[in-house]
Design a protein around this motif. Structure first.
Motif, short mmCIF file in Angstrom:
data_model
loop_
_atom_site.label_atom_id
_atom_site.label_comp_id
_atom_site.label_asym_id
_atom_site.label_seq_id
_atom_site.Cartn_x
_atom_site.Cartn_y
_atom_site.Cartn_z
N ARG A 83 23.94 27.11 -15.53
CA ARG A 83 22.74 27.03 -14.70
C ARG A 83 22.20 25.67 -14.34
O ARG A 83 21.95 25.55 -13.39
N GLY A 123 19.76 26.10 -11.04
CA GLY A 123 18.80 27.27 -11.53
C GLY A 123 19.48 28.50 -11.73
O GLY A 123 20.70 28.62 -11.82
N SER A 175 18.40 34.38 -10.07
CA SER A 175 17.12 34.70 -9.24
C SER A 175 16.43 33.31 -8.77
O SER A 175 15.61 33.79 -7.71
N GLU A 176 16.62 32.32 -9.13
CA GLU A 176 15.87 31.36 -8.50
C GLU A 176 16.43 30.72 -7.27
O GLU A 176 15.89 30.39 -6.22
#
Length: 325
Positions: free
Chosen positions: A228, A233, A236-237
């Motif tokens: 991440r 991120g 989904s980001e």
């Protein structure tokens, strides 16, 4: 350390050390037009290698590669080039590129591949062991990926300076995070023009993953904070980040691969390699899966492990065979 503009380096320092070579070559049409690179002062790497008992005259030089980020960290933007002993005719030494792991974090660096680089060089291969900026030392999205792409695209310049290296076919191998970066390196030519690493000047013929994170989306969703972090991120980001660099989302059936994993790996699930090879075959590509019973994430590349000779043999065969084909 002194250097010229445009990333050309001076103050060459060649070090004779004990190395074992593995062979590999890289496809690059621009190699003949590349500006020859000049090695930099090896500094810390030379001091580290000075303590290694020499059994053969492998030469090692450090090259600083130009970045595409508008800056460069000479402590991290470099690659060590290992050459086998003796004199060699132009285009006769296959090339292997190594990309170290460490979770894309700054804790581990390219020095973890010194032993592997030596051993491959002793087997007649040129080895390009590259360093890049990581999370915690100026890296992360997009710098880490831009650095690795820049280091790879500097290979034609090194080949112009060292014509004995063959870049007609090449093997790129990486461990853990480096396995993800290695697999990505083999499919950059399929990226859109505005994606990081697109339009590569260097393309490998063969890619080998050693416990690599081959599904970045799955890694992040399963709670891997390092995935991440380097991606900037969650999926989904920043979905475009994952779509661009996650190996399982960028399979090219024309690039043969080997995925090696240990069944006791609790850092990168062995099923990630299994699923990746299955996806490669489903796409009509050539993929081989190698599983080491009872081996964990770090043991697979440890120089004192039972798997190390097989790692050397696998990379060496892939490189030499690619060069002959």
């Amino acid at each position: 350390m002194r250097m010229r503009t445009l990333g050309r380096l001076i103050t060459a320092s060649t070090v004779a050390v004990a190395l074992t070579v593995t062979s590999c070559a890289a496809d690059d049409d621009a190699a003949s037009d590349a500006t020859p690179a000049e090695p930099a002062d090896r500094g810390a790497a030379a001091r580290a290698l000075a303590n290694v008992e020499s059994t053969s005259d492998v030469t090692v030089d450090r090259y600083l590669y130009p970045t595409t980020t508008g800056d460069r960290d000479d402590r991290q933007n470099w690659a060590d080039v290992y050459l086998p002993p003796g004199d060699h005719e132009p285009g006769t030494v296959p090339l292997v590129v190594l990309v170290h792991g460490g979770g894309w974090q700054s804790k581990l660096g390219a020095d973890v591949f010194v032993s592997l680089s030596r051993r491959l060089a002793e087997r007649g291969l040129a080895v390009y062991n590259l360093e890049y900026r990581r999370v915690g030392s100026g890296g992360g999205w997009p710098t880490t990926f831009k650095d690795v792409a820049a280091a790879l695209d500097f290979v034609p310049n090194v080949q112009a300076a060292l014509p004995e290296i063959s870049t007609d076919d090449a093997v790129v191998a990486g461990h853990s995070a480096g396995g993800q970066l290695a697999m990505w390196s083999g499919t950059r030519h399929n990226l859109e023009d505005d994606e990081i690493g697109a339009e590569p000047e260097f393309r490998p013929t063969y890619v080998i993953s050693l416990a690599g994170t081959l599904d970045m989306r799955r890694a992040a969703l399963n709670g891997n904070p390092r995935a991440r972090s380097v991606m900037g991120g969650m999926p989904s980001e920043v979905p475009d980040h994952y779509a661009s660099v996650s190996p399982i989302e960028n399979i090219d059936p024309d690039v043969p691969i080997i995925a090696m994993t240990g069944t006791a790996d609790t850092v990168v699930a062995p099923s990630m390699a299994t699923n990746y090879v299955r996806a490669v075959k489903k796409a009509g590509g050539r993929g081989a899966l190698v599983r080491f019973p009872g081996v964990n994430h770090t043991q697979i590349v440890a120089s004192d492990s039972a798997t190390f000779p097989q790692i050397i043999e696998t990379i060496s065969r892939a490189a030499h065979n690619a060069h002959r084909d």
